[in-house]
Design an enzyme around this catalytic site. Structure first.
Site, PDB file in Angstrom:
ATOM      1  CB  THR A  52      -0.927   0.019   1.235  1.00  0.00           C
ATOM      2  OG1 THR A  52      -1.649  -1.208   1.287  1.00  0.00           O
ATOM      3  CG2 THR A  52      -1.896   1.180   1.168  1.00  0.00           C
ATOM      4  NE  ARG A 204       0.773  -4.083   8.087  1.00  0.00           N
ATOM      5  CZ  ARG A 204       0.059  -4.699   7.148  1.00  0.00           C
ATOM      6  NH1 ARG A 204      -0.366  -5.937   7.327  1.00  0.00           N
ATOM      7  NH2 ARG A 204      -0.218  -4.075   6.027  1.00  0.00           N
TER       8      ARG A 204
END
Ligand code: ADE
Length: 323
Positions: A52, A204
């Protein structure tokens, strides 16, 4: 939002994925010089590696808007029709989990990708008419954890198909230091390295662990987060020195203790651990394979000797030699 502050917004701030950045940088420069939009791009790889983020950077480097959505949000044909209709020239349309598009959404997407044309059906049955509307040139960026799950007509409509790989330790260390600065948290180099080592090659996860360590340090310690504090905190959160969490270890111990190390079928693993097959395949297995603890064979999953040792079991070939 804090997420948006932590995400890099320019290629210059994006650490790692060197090959991918080079490929995209060339595509961007060439498209800009010709005054064209970018080819449709498919990004694939395990979750949390920056698909993303990459789409958002792509749009900002091209100086265009990015509309972000996810395949499950495009269930009804009108959802995707509405979205395509709202696009302006050059826009990036990001569709996450694109392997989960419904058949109908896919069929609308084919001409919309190939010919920038929206084919819609008006009315029903005998009196149904099809209308074809032109769309502005735009760039579809699709993201998936499972490139093999895409239908080939959909895959074939992407001009660029690129993989995101797990990050190296030093790249993750740099990411932790960058995020720590944004969060105004003091982390030493060795503290960052300790978090990076346990982050399963995934930014992440590195950023998530950093936040947990920051909480721990705030309550239990004072001053800079060093490797001792980081290790202590992550021990408490049951993230082991290889980055394996409770579920990772359970995957391996179930294979070893209940199935003699395998081969075990995916469905059997799911039933035995209570995780769903897709999560096992897309979240747990890629990293276990990457660090050499698990192999996929035609007959099922197999735990390696390294996995036995990591969990404190004696590997099967060594069991033989002990007899
Ligand atoms: N934060 C998350 N992923 C990142 C990356 N690849 N580079 C810099 N910061 C990040």
């Amino acid at each position: 939002k804090q997420e948006d502050r932590i995400r890099p917004h320019r290629f210059a701030d994006y650490i790692g994925q060197k090959d991918l950045k080079q490929v995209l940088d060339i595509a961007i420069q060439a498209a800009k010089a010709r005054g064209e939009t970018l080819d449709h791009l498919l990004l694939y790889g395990p979750p949390g590696l920056g698909k993303t983020t990459m789409a958002l950077i792509l749009a900002s480097e091209m100086g265009v808007n990015c509309k972000v959505t996810s395949a499950p949000a495009l269930e009804r044909p009108r959802d995707i029709v509405g979205l395509l209709n709202s696009l302006k020239v050059g826009d990036v349309l990001f569709i996450d989990e694109i392997h989960r598009l419904s058949k109908m959404a896919e069929e609308i997407l084919y001409p919309a990708m190939e010919d920038f044309r929206l084919d819609i059906t008006l009315g029903k049955g005998q009196s149904a008419k099809t209308r074809s509307l032109p769309l502005p040139k735009y760039t579809l960026v699709g993201a998936t954890t499972r490139v093999g799950a895409l239908s080939s007509p959909l895959r074939d409509r992407f001009g660029l198909i690129q993989q995101l790989r797990f990050y190296a330790q030093d790249e993750l260390s740099q990411i932790v230091l960058r995020t720590a600065q944004i969060l105004q948290t003091d982390v030493s180099e060795d503290g960052a390295a300790e978090i990076a080592r346990r982050a399963r090659g995934t930014p992440r996860i590195a950023n998530r662990l950093l936040k947990r360590v920051r909480d721990y340090a705030q309550v239990k310690a004072a001053g800079t987060i060093n490797r001792y504090i980081a290790a202590e905190a992550l021990e408490l959160f049951q993230v082991d020195p290889c980055g394996l969490d409770w579920t990772d270890r359970r995957m391996l111990s179930v294979m070893i203790e209940n199935f003699n190390g395998g081969p075990v079928g995916l469905e059997t693993m799911a039933a035995a651990t209570g995780e769903d097959t897709q999560t096992i395949e897309e979240v747990y297995e890629p990293y276990l394979m990457q660090i050499g603890y698990l192999n996929r064979t035609p007959r099922g999953r197999v735990a390696t000797a390294a996995a036995y040792k990591h969990l404190g079991f004696t590997p099967p070939n060594q069991q033989l030699s002990l007899l």
